[in-house]
Design a protein around this motif. Structure first.
Motif, PDB file in Angstrom:
ATOM      1  N   PRO A  40     -11.197 -26.264  35.203  1.00  0.00           N
ATOM      2  CA  PRO A  40     -11.994 -26.627  36.380  1.00  0.00           C
ATOM      3  C   PRO A  40     -12.165 -25.460  37.345  1.00  0.00           C
ATOM      4  N   ALA A  41     -13.090 -25.655  38.283  1.00  0.00           N
ATOM      5  CA  ALA A  41     -13.414 -24.601  39.250  1.00  0.00           C
ATOM      6  C   ALA A  41     -12.318 -24.400  40.287  1.00  0.00           C
ATOM      7  N   ASN A  42     -11.393 -25.329  40.432  1.00  0.00           N
ATOM      8  CA  ASN A  42     -10.322 -25.184  41.423  1.00  0.00           C
ATOM      9  C   ASN A  42      -8.966 -25.070  40.737  1.00  0.00           C
ATOM     10  N   PHE A  43      -8.941 -24.417  39.575  1.00  0.00           N
ATOM     11  CA  PHE A  43      -7.713 -24.366  38.784  1.00  0.00           C
ATOM     12  C   PHE A  43      -6.804 -23.253  39.273  1.00  0.00           C
ATOM     13  N   LEU A  44      -5.631 -23.591  39.806  1.00  0.00           N
ATOM     14  CA  LEU A  44      -4.562 -22.639  40.130  1.00  0.00           C
ATOM     15  C   LEU A  44      -5.043 -21.435  40.930  1.00  0.00           C
ATOM     16  N   MET A  88     -10.261 -20.801  43.037  1.00  0.00           N
ATOM     17  CA  MET A  88     -11.310 -21.045  44.023  1.00  0.00           C
ATOM     18  C   MET A  88     -11.425 -19.880  45.008  1.00  0.00           C
ATOM     19  N   CYS A  89     -10.434 -18.987  45.000  1.00  0.00           N
ATOM     20  CA  CYS A  89     -10.433 -17.868  45.942  1.00  0.00           C
ATOM     21  C   CYS A  89     -10.591 -16.518  45.245  1.00  0.00           C
ATOM     22  N   ARG A  90     -10.019 -16.356  44.087  1.00  0.00           N
ATOM     23  CA  ARG A  90      -9.954 -15.049  43.441  1.00  0.00           C
ATOM     24  C   ARG A  90     -10.776 -15.019  42.155  1.00  0.00           C
ATOM     25  N   PHE A  91     -11.173 -13.808  41.778  1.00  0.00           N
ATOM     26  CA  PHE A  91     -11.647 -13.630  40.417  1.00  0.00           C
ATOM     27  C   PHE A  91     -10.518 -14.010  39.464  1.00  0.00           C
ATOM     28  N   TRP A  92     -10.863 -14.463  38.287  1.00  0.00           N
ATOM     29  CA  TRP A  92      -9.822 -14.930  37.383  1.00  0.00           C
ATOM     30  C   TRP A  92     -10.248 -14.688  35.944  1.00  0.00           C
ATOM     31  N   GLY A  93      -9.300 -14.835  35.037  1.00  0.00           N
ATOM     32  CA  GLY A  93      -9.570 -14.635  33.619  1.00  0.00           C
ATOM     33  C   GLY A  93      -8.689 -15.529  32.775  1.00  0.00           C
ATOM     34  N   TYR A  94      -8.964 -15.527  31.500  1.00  0.00           N
ATOM     35  CA  TYR A  94      -8.190 -16.357  30.577  1.00  0.00           C
ATOM     36  C   TYR A  94      -8.179 -15.707  29.198  1.00  0.00           C
ATOM     37  N   GLU A  95      -7.222 -16.112  28.394  1.00  0.00           N
ATOM     38  CA  GLU A  95      -7.135 -15.725  26.992  1.00  0.00           C
ATOM     39  C   GLU A  95      -6.800 -16.975  26.182  1.00  0.00           C
ATOM     40  N   LEU A 105     -13.695 -20.072   5.751  1.00  0.00           N
ATOM     41  CA  LEU A 105     -13.112 -20.971   6.743  1.00  0.00           C
ATOM     42  C   LEU A 105     -13.069 -20.255   8.087  1.00  0.00           C
ATOM     43  N   GLY A 106     -13.268 -21.000   9.165  1.00  0.00           N
ATOM     44  CA  GLY A 106     -13.218 -20.377  10.485  1.00  0.00           C
ATOM     45  C   GLY A 106     -13.509 -21.376  11.585  1.00  0.00           C
ATOM     46  N   TYR A 107     -13.821 -20.841  12.748  1.00  0.00           N
ATOM     47  CA  TYR A 107     -14.156 -21.667  13.907  1.00  0.00           C
ATOM     48  C   TYR A 107     -15.509 -21.234  14.471  1.00  0.00           C
ATOM     49  N   VAL A 108     -16.248 -22.197  14.971  1.00  0.00           N
ATOM     50  CA  VAL A 108     -17.422 -21.913  15.783  1.00  0.00           C
ATOM     51  C   VAL A 108     -16.968 -21.979  17.244  1.00  0.00           C
ATOM     52  N   LEU A 109     -17.140 -20.869  17.952  1.00  0.00           N
ATOM     53  CA  LEU A 109     -16.723 -20.796  19.349  1.00  0.00           C
ATOM     54  C   LEU A 109     -17.917 -21.075  20.253  1.00  0.00           C
ATOM     55  N   ALA A 110     -17.759 -22.034  21.175  1.00  0.00           N
ATOM     56  CA  ALA A 110     -18.800 -22.344  22.154  1.00  0.00           C
ATOM     57  C   ALA A 110     -18.242 -22.154  23.560  1.00  0.00           C
ATOM     58  N   ILE A 111     -19.024 -21.518  24.433  1.00  0.00           N
ATOM     59  CA  ILE A 111     -18.641 -21.291  25.823  1.00  0.00           C
ATOM     60  C   ILE A 111     -19.648 -22.009  26.720  1.00  0.00           C
ATOM     61  N   ASP A 112     -19.147 -22.912  27.541  1.00  0.00           N
ATOM     62  CA  ASP A 112     -20.005 -23.677  28.457  1.00  0.00           C
ATOM     63  C   ASP A 112     -21.169 -24.331  27.738  1.00  0.00           C
ATOM     64  N   LEU A 163     -14.041 -13.550  35.764  1.00  0.00           N
ATOM     65  CA  LEU A 163     -14.909 -14.647  36.178  1.00  0.00           C
ATOM     66  C   LEU A 163     -14.943 -14.740  37.701  1.00  0.00           C
ATOM     67  N   PRO A 164     -16.089 -15.046  38.299  1.00  0.00           N
ATOM     68  CA  PRO A 164     -16.164 -15.179  39.756  1.00  0.00           C
ATOM     69  C   PRO A 164     -15.295 -16.331  40.248  1.00  0.00           C
ATOM     70  N   PRO A 165     -14.875 -16.279  41.508  1.00  0.00           N
ATOM     71  CA  PRO A 165     -14.096 -17.387  42.071  1.00  0.00           C
ATOM     72  C   PRO A 165     -14.852 -18.707  41.967  1.00  0.00           C
ATOM     73  N   ALA A 166     -14.070 -19.778  41.802  1.00  0.00           N
ATOM     74  CA  ALA A 166     -14.586 -21.154  41.826  1.00  0.00           C
ATOM     75  C   ALA A 166     -15.574 -21.441  40.701  1.00  0.00           C
ATOM     76  N   GLN A 167     -15.526 -20.664  39.625  1.00  0.00           N
ATOM     77  CA  GLN A 167     -16.398 -20.945  38.487  1.00  0.00           C
ATOM     78  C   GLN A 167     -15.601 -21.659  37.401  1.00  0.00           C
ATOM     79  N   ALA A 168     -16.118 -22.771  36.938  1.00  0.00           N
ATOM     80  CA  ALA A 168     -15.467 -23.503  35.851  1.00  0.00           C
ATOM     81  C   ALA A 168     -15.769 -22.823  34.520  1.00  0.00           C
ATOM     82  N   ARG A 169     -15.000 -23.212  33.484  1.00  0.00           N
ATOM     83  CA  ARG A 169     -15.226 -22.647  32.146  1.00  0.00           C
ATOM     84  C   ARG A 169     -14.849 -23.691  31.106  1.00  0.00           C
ATOM     85  N   LEU A 170     -15.725 -23.906  30.142  1.00  0.00           N
ATOM     86  CA  LEU A 170     -15.467 -24.819  29.036  1.00  0.00           C
ATOM     87  C   LEU A 170     -15.421 -24.001  27.750  1.00  0.00           C
ATOM     88  N   VAL A 171     -14.236 -23.947  27.134  1.00  0.00           N
ATOM     89  CA  VAL A 171     -14.028 -23.169  25.910  1.00  0.00           C
ATOM     90  C   VAL A 171     -13.716 -24.146  24.781  1.00  0.00           C
TER      91      VAL A 171
END
Length: 279
Positions: free
Chosen positions: A166-170, A173-180, A199-206, A241-249
């Motif tokens: 979510p956009a307010n995760f940990l 909402m204030c800082r740039f953020w990232g994930y792995e 065999l593999g995965y199809v990766l979808a972002i948002d 990622l910009p602050p307060a931006q959600a991400r669906l992985v």
């Protein structure tokens, strides 16, 4: 009698000369007297910081104190009803005993010139999430050839591994953020004698397909039906990622059957997510 007589007799009666009596008058504390002029007036102290002066009307006057200048980081009027006080902006976390840094060298307290408030930058946060999913319930009996990568749909529903951040995760909402993210696949396949496949995965972002992430490929047919287990790990990260931006992985288990057919007996995804705030 009783001393020098200052009385004089004139045409209209007795009188006293002003010059004769001026030497008899003295001035005590707070008064000033001039024997030359006979003038008595208030005596102002020359002590540094004295606020008493003669006003425009000739009376004694003490000017009022100038209004208090409230600098950055303070609030209040400096009165009993409204005393001066620090003007903080609350942080997200309370001060804890296990913060060992000293306040002089490690404080992030600042004074905002726009608001006049004391504040600290939002805290950094990180989090880790882990789960494992057995996608093949029920198993897929036979599939192929597929004419390209195909997302597996056991029971008619697409299999997937998903992180809806979510956009307010940990604190993001204030800082740039990232994930792995990384997802380890353990796959049980039965292939017929002519099967070649990937065999593999199809990766979808948002909601948009980002890429295909292969984990295993069999490009030479076995020549006989065989059952094998395959394993591999795919990953994806984003670090600004910009602050307060959600991400669906979302990772979708997928196969590309080139020839023959395969049965997917089991597909387990062992998935991990790391998130952290940044600058």
């Amino acid at each position: 009698a009783g001393g020098t007589n200052l009385l004089h007799e004139g045409p209209e009666g007795l009188y006293v000369e002003c010059a004769d009596v001026r030497s008899c008058i003295t001035a005590g504390d707070g008064a000033s007297y001039s024997a030359a002029t006979g003038e008595v007036e208030a005596r102002l102290s020359t002590q540094a910081g004295n606020q008493v002066a003669f006003g425009p009307d000739g009376g004694l006057f003490v000017p009022p104190d100038a209004p208090l200048e409230i600098g950055c980081g303070l609030q209040g009027a400096g009165t009993a009803a409204s005393p001066l006080a620090a003007f903080p902006i609350a942080g997200q976390r309370a001060w804890t005993d296990n913060w060992a840094c000293d306040d002089t060298d490690h404080s992030t307290l600042k004074c905002d010139p726009d608001t006049g408030a004391l504040w600290t930058p939002p805290e950094h946060f990180s989090a880790t999430d882990h789960f494992m999913i057995n996608h093949m319930n029920p198993a897929i009996a036979a599939i192929g050839p597929t004419s390209g990568w195909t997302i597996l749909q056991p029971g008619g529903t697409p299999a997937f591994v998903q992180w809806d951040i979510p956009a307010n995760f940990l604190g993001n909402m204030c800082r740039f953020w990232g994930y792995e993210t990384d997802t380890h696949a353990s796959v049980d396949i039965t292939a017929n004698s002519t099967a070649t496949f990937e065999l593999g995965y199809v990766l979808a972002i948002d909601g948009t397909v980002d890429s295909i992430r292969p984990i295993e490929g069999v490009y030479t047919a076995f020549g006989a039906s065989r059952r094998e287990r395959y394993a591999g790990t795919v990953s994806h990260g984003y670090f600004s990622l910009p602050p307060a931006q959600a991400r669906l992985v979302v990772y979708y288990p997928a196969v590309n059957v080139l020839t023959g057919s395969i049965a997917v007996n089991a597909w387990n995804s062992d998935a991990m997510l790391h998130t952290q705030t940044r600058a």
